[in-house]
Design a protein around this motif. Structure first.
Motif, PDB file in Angstrom:
ATOM      1  N   VAL A 298       0.835  -1.205   0.000  1.00  0.00           N
ATOM      2  CA  VAL A 298       0.000   0.000   0.000  1.00  0.00           C
ATOM      3  C   VAL A 298       0.867   1.251   0.000  1.00  0.00           C
ATOM      4  CG1 VAL A 298      -1.818   1.260   1.203  1.00  0.00           C
ATOM      5  CG2 VAL A 298      -1.747  -1.241   1.326  1.00  0.00           C
TER       6      VAL A 298
ATOM      7  N   ALA B 264       0.611   4.565   1.085  1.00  0.00           N
ATOM      8  CA  ALA B 264      -0.268   5.432   1.872  1.00  0.00           C
ATOM      9  C   ALA B 264      -0.066   6.889   1.492  1.00  0.00           C
ATOM     10  CB  ALA B 264      -0.007   5.219   3.358  1.00  0.00           C
TER      11      ALA B 264
ATOM     12  N   ASN C  21     -11.541   9.368   4.027  1.00  0.00           N
ATOM     13  CA  ASN C  21     -10.858   8.404   4.894  1.00  0.00           C
ATOM     14  C   ASN C  21      -9.883   7.565   4.094  1.00  0.00           C
ATOM     15  OD1 ASN C  21     -11.630   8.737   7.538  1.00  0.00           O
ATOM     16  ND2 ASN C  21     -13.609   7.744   7.206  1.00  0.00           N
ATOM     17  N   GLY C  22      -8.712   7.351   4.650  1.00  0.00           N
ATOM     18  CA  GLY C  22      -7.724   6.520   3.960  1.00  0.00           C
ATOM     19  C   GLY C  22      -6.941   7.269   2.905  1.00  0.00           C
TER      20      GLY C  22
ATOM     21  N   LYS D 192      -3.796  11.225   5.056  1.00  0.00           N
ATOM     22  CA  LYS D 192      -3.560  12.444   5.832  1.00  0.00           C
ATOM     23  C   LYS D 192      -2.755  12.138   7.093  1.00  0.00           C
ATOM     24  CE  LYS D 192      -7.995  13.208   6.382  1.00  0.00           C
ATOM     25  NZ  LYS D 192      -8.580  12.017   5.729  1.00  0.00           N
TER      26      LYS D 192
ATOM     27  N   GLN E 143      -4.313  11.223  15.987  1.00  0.00           N
ATOM     28  CA  GLN E 143      -5.731  11.070  15.667  1.00  0.00           C
ATOM     29  C   GLN E 143      -6.457  10.369  16.814  1.00  0.00           C
ATOM     30  OE1 GLN E 143      -6.499   9.489  11.783  1.00  0.00           O
ATOM     31  NE2 GLN E 143      -8.715   9.592  12.037  1.00  0.00           N
TER      32      GLN E 143
END
Ligand code: ADP
Ligand code: MG
Length: 601
Positions: free
Chosen positions: A366, A368, A388-389, A392, A435
């Protein structure tokens, strides 16, 4: 002479409490530090190996005064502690590190047993002189009790400077949440090494006094299970509490284990009582971890209730009666002197404060963050939005040094910081919140703020040795700032409560407050407003605007576009790891790509 065992065990358990109870370092090789002290004392007092008639051999031998021998033993133990701390250097996961230390303990004792040439192998050393003269457990009687308990008292005073001070608070923060501690700029590896070294000194003093008392020292005395015996005293007595550990020491290693020797042998089996004592010990550890993990005497945190606040110029406004939180924040924030110091630091005038260039973060397959490039202008609130995803949080992690990018550069205030550690970045004012809030749950709310103050005098060697005279004034000033912040963010009622007992919204609020306490230059806020009550949301929003007016630069990750509209100067839109668009919110709303990203997300 149970009192001698009590005193020596106590010195050892205090050292272990510093490592495990206070700092969270699970040192299964602790008994090796103790053995190093015992052997060092023996070798310094026995004289040359050949002089002892050749019945025991060892690699080196001196005959110095017992006092000097004790000092050498302590230094040797500290050196051993330093060596053991190297195992932590590679940032092994704490549980792997504990296993590695256990292996070190077993391997060391096996080697020493097998090799006759080092310290006489399995039979060990005998005829070790008593520091007070004479030999054997009854050599110097009460004199020895006084010596050991006297040294234990000195040990207590030293230990108190390390554990019940702002320095101890920093160590406890490392124990509670290593990642958060790095996030506020604490050098976790160094702090761990310090407690390994100091704790090693305590262990070695204990070992030396024990060897001098018994007159003999062999591998049988420092099998790895002995560490567990000392550990049980810490767990039963109360982790992180020196007095609790004293109680635990009296109870576990002394009464149960040494006491076992005095139990008449049952049904003709000599080892039975001793074996049984290990069973009791094991059961005790399990019972305490299960039912009373805080121990008999739990850790206590100092209270800084707001009673003194009455003497301060501003009276506390009643929390519920203030109708206009923005007004409260507006009145209060200018009192903070936080931001100004950083703003005064030099900065390349025509360059953004933060530049992210072509950054790539990969998790397995992945991506990101996928070749992201963006910038944060000084003095602005830059919004970071995206579904989302989108990457950030990962971008924030890479910028703050918590994940390693596999490509690209991060430049802060004109310097390339791509290779810098998270704590080093925090040290230059690049501070973030998480977060999912990361607090120090076993520190009180106000301590969570106090611990975040950068470069504290109390964290230096001079501070630890010099005590309150050296750091008291600074601590008092920090306390004033912390109280002020708690008042602004309406957390003052919670000041003396453990941070771990706060609600989700309160934790989030406290984490932002703690980040401010570090006196940041650039604050990265990962969804700070998510899950806040409308009132707190309003307070925080106003505070961010105020802080910008004071010169603080911020990055704000936020889902609520209304808030982004209101307070962000520039907005960066991410989707699937890439930066999709950058600009002002009004302009971005019109872009099809941005709209599409939000619909798909
Ligand atoms: P955002 O904060 O924008 O919601 P994240 O940065 O949390 O997005 O996640 C971006 C992508 O990276 C997601 O696909 C997520 O599943 C993945 N990701 C994030 N952290 C990890 C990790 N530690 N290991 C593996 N994948 C991760
Ligand atoms: Mg996120």
């Amino acid at each position: 002479m149970l009192l001698v065992y009590f005193g020596t065990d106590l010195i050892a358990t205090w050292g272990l409490n510093l490592q495990f109870g206070v700092t969270g370092v699970l040192n299964f090789a602790y008994i090796v530090d103790l053995a190093v002290g015992a052997y060092a004392y023996a070798l310094m007092t026995l004289g040359p190996s050949s002089a002892s008639g050749g019945f025991q051999s060892y690699f080196i031998g001196f005959k110095v005064s017992p006092a000097l021998a004790l000092v050498v033993a302590v230094l040797a133990g500290m050196a051993m502690g330093g060596v053991l701390s190297l195992i932590g250097l590679r940032r092994l996961r704490p549980d792997y590190q504990a296993v590695a230390l256990l292996v070190v303990s077993i391997v060391t004792v096996t080697i020493v047993e097998a090799d006759q040439g080092i310290v006489n192998g399995y039979p060990g050393l005998t005829l070790i002189p008593n520091p007070l003269g004479g030999f054997g457990p009854n050599g110097s009687g009460w004199g020895y009790v006084v010596l050991v308990l006297g040294l234990a008292a000195v040990g207590y005073l030293v230990m108190r400077q390390l554990t019940d001070t702002p320095f101890g608070r920093t160590l406890r923060a490392v124990r509670d949440d290593e990642v958060a501690a790095r996030g506020i700029g604490k050098n976790v590896v160094w702090l761990r090494a310090v407690v390994q070294i100091v704790g090693g000194g305590f262990a070695a003093l204990s070992g030396a006094l024990l060897a001098g008392f018994i007159g003999a020292w062999s591998p049988g005395a420092w099998q790895y299970v002995e560490t567990i015996s000392l550990l049980s005293a810490v767990i039963v007595g109360g982790m992180g509490n020196n007095i609790g550990v004293m109680l635990g020491t009296a109870l576990v290693p002394v009464l149960i284990q040494q006491g076992a020797q005095y139990v008449p042998s049952i049904s003709g089996q000599p080892g039975l009582a001793e074996d049984f004592s290990w069973v009791i010990l094991g059961v005790l550890i399990v019972v305490f971890i299960w039912f009373r993990p805080q121990g008999v005497v739990p850790e206590r945190r100092p209270r800084y209730a707001f009673a003194r606040g009455r003497r301060q110029p501003q009276a506390d406004p009643p929390a519920t009666a203030a109708p206009e939180p923005s007004a409260a924040a507006a009145a209060a924030l200018p009192a903070l002197r936080l931001v100004e110091r950083r703003r005064a630091e030099p900065q390349a005038a025509d360059r953004p404060l933060l530049e992210v260039h072509d950054l790539v973060v990969q998790f397995g397959g992945v991506r990101a963050v996928d070749h992201a490039t963006c910038a944060v202008e000084a003095g602005q609130i830059t919004g970071l939005i995206g579904p989302n995803g989108a990457g950030k949080s990962t971008l924030i992690n890479a910028v703050s040094g918590f994940v390693r990018p596999s490509g690209g550069h991060v430049t802060f205030a004109g310097k390339d910081i791509t290779a810098h550690s998270a704590e080093r970045r925090a040290g230059v004012g690049l501070v973030r919140t998480f977060q999912l809030p990361r607090l120090f749950p076993r520190l009180s709310v106000i301590e969570n703020l106090l611990v975040a103050v950068p470069n504290q005098r109390a964290e230096t060697a001079v501070g630890v040795l010099g005590g309150r005279f050296y750091w008291g004034g600074e601590e008092e000033a920090s306390l004033g700032t912390a109280r002020e912040l708690l008042r602004i963010f309406e957390l003052e009622q919670k000041a003396d409560e453990m941070a771990g007992t706060l609600s989700g919204g309160q934790q989030r609020m406290l984490e932002v407050t703690r980040a401010l306490m570090t006196d940041p230059r650039l604050l990265l806020l990962d969804e700070p407003l998510a899950g806040l009550s409308p009132r707190w949301s309003e307070i925080l929003e106003q505070a961010l605007v105020q802080l910008r007016a004071r010169g603080l630069t911020m990055v704000l990750v936020e889902h609520e576009l209304g808030i982004v509209d209101r307070i962000c100067d520039t907005v960066v839109v991410m989707a699937q790891g890439s930066v999709l668009a950058t600009g002002q919110m009004a302009a971005l709303r019109a872009q099809e790509e941005v709209q599409a990203a939000y619909v798909i997300g």
